[in-house]
Design an enzyme around this catalytic site. Structure first.
Site, PDB file in Angstrom:
ATOM      1  N   SER A 139       0.838  -1.200   0.000  1.00 44.06           N
ATOM      2  CA  SER A 139       0.000   0.000   0.000  1.00 44.06           C
ATOM      3  C   SER A 139       0.877   1.256   0.000  1.00 44.06           C
ATOM      4  O   SER A 139       1.660   1.445  -0.936  1.00 44.06           O
ATOM      5  CB  SER A 139      -0.934  -0.076   1.213  1.00 44.06           C
ATOM      6  OG  SER A 139      -1.997   0.812   1.088  1.00 44.06           O
ATOM      7  N   HIS A 159      -7.829  -5.103  -1.255  1.00 43.45           N
ATOM      8  CA  HIS A 159      -6.602  -4.447  -0.810  1.00 43.45           C
ATOM      9  C   HIS A 159      -5.944  -5.201   0.347  1.00 43.45           C
ATOM     10  O   HIS A 159      -4.723  -5.258   0.448  1.00 43.45           O
ATOM     11  CB  HIS A 159      -6.908  -3.011  -0.402  1.00 43.45           C
ATOM     12  CG  HIS A 159      -5.667  -2.222  -0.133  1.00 43.45           C
ATOM     13  ND1 HIS A 159      -4.730  -1.972  -1.113  1.00 43.45           N
ATOM     14  CD2 HIS A 159      -5.170  -1.667   1.006  1.00 43.45           C
ATOM     15  CE1 HIS A 159      -3.730  -1.278  -0.591  1.00 43.45           C
ATOM     16  NE2 HIS A 159      -3.975  -1.079   0.685  1.00 43.45           N
ATOM     17  N   ASP A 167      -8.580  -5.468  -5.672  1.00 45.55           N
ATOM     18  CA  ASP A 167      -8.275  -4.252  -4.912  1.00 45.55           C
ATOM     19  C   ASP A 167      -9.112  -3.113  -5.483  1.00 45.55           C
ATOM     20  O   ASP A 167      -9.030  -2.802  -6.671  1.00 45.55           O
ATOM     21  CB  ASP A 167      -6.782  -3.946  -5.023  1.00 45.55           C
ATOM     22  CG  ASP A 167      -6.304  -2.898  -4.025  1.00 45.55           C
ATOM     23  OD1 ASP A 167      -7.062  -1.935  -3.766  1.00 45.55           O
ATOM     24  OD2 ASP A 167      -5.189  -3.044  -3.503  1.00 45.55           O
TER      25      ASP A 167
END
Lengths: 338, 338
Positions: B129, B314, B285
């Site tokens: 991320s 995600h 995601d």
């Protein structure tokens, strides 16, 4: 000066047990009923939409042609025109407005259709988003009445992820420091409305829509201009927080399986549908993904799935772009000819 | 009692021009550097993550084995351990904390790596991320230093849709009636934090994750239990709103093209990368979709794309489920062997 009619529901008792005295259903009609009343279409409104927001799909040369069909657009409870927190006197005003369900909306509409117009058969029920939810509910509540149904970008029961999306909108709206448990009186909750708008913005259109800067096609000059001009403007345009929360709860709790008689069995409710169905989810809809609608179509006896292609996501059904309008209109044309 | 070290950055000047006196970088290391210092890995933290949140990918038998590698986990600015609004004295405290960029984070980490450890080559930079964002930034800021890179579930520049998602989180957080422009002092903004948590919840995992009730595998007993127990708990767990907003701005503004020398040209920045890259987005995601990473991979000279399959969205990169942990670990193993 208004361009719509009111049907007086009188004392209307919701599924929750609450009774609203002097409940009102606002609606507009397009075209005229045929002598046999076999040309009637019901086309309910979406989350916060008003009847005029449905008009992009109605017109000469369109499938929903007022020269041919009698089209009734009922405004759902809570949208600010039909009975809503914002227009109901004490004590059922503001946060005390009754809990509403999809079932209640359709029962009120059924009274309009049968009592005011004497109509017993509907050639079609169709709608976008929560309008699609009401379409499913019509077909389950009144299976012998609905001949065809065309829900687009919606669902028969709100999925868990969709509920999570709604929780984000609700939390942002009610975080406003002036919310006061919904009893905010005349104060305008602009902070909460603008926050809810920004939360909604990510869900309404797809990732690819934003990647391709398609908001420019809608006349916005930058991403931030789209967030302020379109989204915040949308939520500030005469939209009352308690109205939005009322409709949000309808959406959150939507499930045709909760129709009296089905004991929560969504699949049994879908299996009971007699209408010929054309179900049109949008390819990149982030909260009503096509997979969920494929699941429903498998459980309805006479249903087909047709996915609206492209990157407009949920707003494929909003009438914002000519390609998707044409796709939906052509789907309806085929369905009406069958 | 703390399990981490502090590197004193002294007067640290951010790209914005603000200088933080006595800036601090908190970090933890795992393993020992080899005599040649050719076994060093940098593994930055994600949005609101702390070094301990990265430890699921480190351990005996894993690719990131401390017996073999010297792994440095630097905490990014604003995460509450390194310099952050919550731990900085006046006048740069609270809402006056400097604007931070990915570039600034990596410059601070570069000083740690070179000054404290005398390391000139990195065998790998990896992260999830925002950690993936820092990975890209490392490879662009220090192309001759980074031999391999493995960003997972992140991007080289924040896409327009991703920014919209972040705007929703920001708007919900700051709608709190006690926010006061960020100068809320000792007050705890639980309304805003809980609202931001609910907004985030819809994005973190995929539609299918929720449809399949996979939150039950994480120990939650209902959808609402997951929203309160996991998500609200997550945001209330020692997370300060100004800290969250500082990191959110880093994320929102992230773009390797903004590295000094590239004049905003993201593609040129990607083309300048010398590291061997394995890029691992997650199939579902919702804010770092695989298409965006495919775009980046096409522009990096020596890069491969490998999509993490499945429905965890995600959070495939969060270490929450064994299948995705194995997939990522095996990707790293291949990359390190190459």
């Amino acid at each position: 000066m208004s361009d719509y009619e009111i049907f007086e529901l009188g004392d209307f008792t919701f599924l929750s047990g609450a009774t609203l005295r002097g409940a009102r259903l606002a609606y507009k009609t397009y075209g005229e009923p045929s002598p046999a009343k076999d040309n009637v279409i019901v086309y309910p409104t979406w989350y916060s939409g008003r009847h005029w927001d449905n008009e992009w799909l109605i017109g000469p040369g369109m499938t929903l042609d007022p020269e041919r069909y009698f089209i009734i657009v009922p405004n759902q409870f809570g949208n600010g025109l039909s009975s809503s927190p914002s227009n109901t006197p004490e004590p059922y005003d503001q946060a005390r407005f009754p809990r509403v369900t999809m079932y209640d909306n359709v029962e009120a509409q059924h009274r309009l259709v049968t009592e005011r117009f004497g109509v017993e058969r509907l050639a079609l029920v169709t709608g976008w988003s929560m309008g699609a939810g009401q379409t499913y509910q019509w077909a389950v509540s009144h299976p012998d009445m609905v001949q065809r149904m065309a829900p687009f970008c919606g669902s028969s029961h709100t999925s868990p992820h969709n509920k999570v999306f709604l929780e984000g909108v609700r939390a942002a709206l009610t975080a406003d420091g002036n919310y006061n448990g919904g009893f905010y009186g005349e104060r305008r909750l602009t902070t909460g409305l603008r926050a809810a708008a920004r939360v909604y913005a990510g869900w309404g259109f797809s990732q690819a829509f934003y990647w391709q800067h398609l908001y420019e096609r809608l006349g916005y000059t930058s991403l931030e201009d789209f967030l302020v001009g379109f989204w915040e403007g949308f939520f500030l345009d005469d939209r009352d927080p308690n109205n939005l929360l009322t409709m949000l709860r309808v959406w959150h709790s939507a499930d045709v399986g909760l129709t009296p008689g089905f004991n929560g069995d969504t699949e049994a409710a879908l299996a009971s549908i007699k209408a010929k169905a054309l179900v049109m989810p949008a390819e990149k809809d982030l909260y009503f993904p096509p997979e969920d609608e494929a699941w429903a179509v498998e459980r309805i006896p006479n249903a087909r799935l047709r996915v609206i292609p492209g990157v407009w996501g949920h707003f494929a059904g909003h009438g914002s772009n000519p390609e998707d309008v044409r796709f939906i209109d052509e789907g309806l044309r085929e369905l009406m000819a069958s």
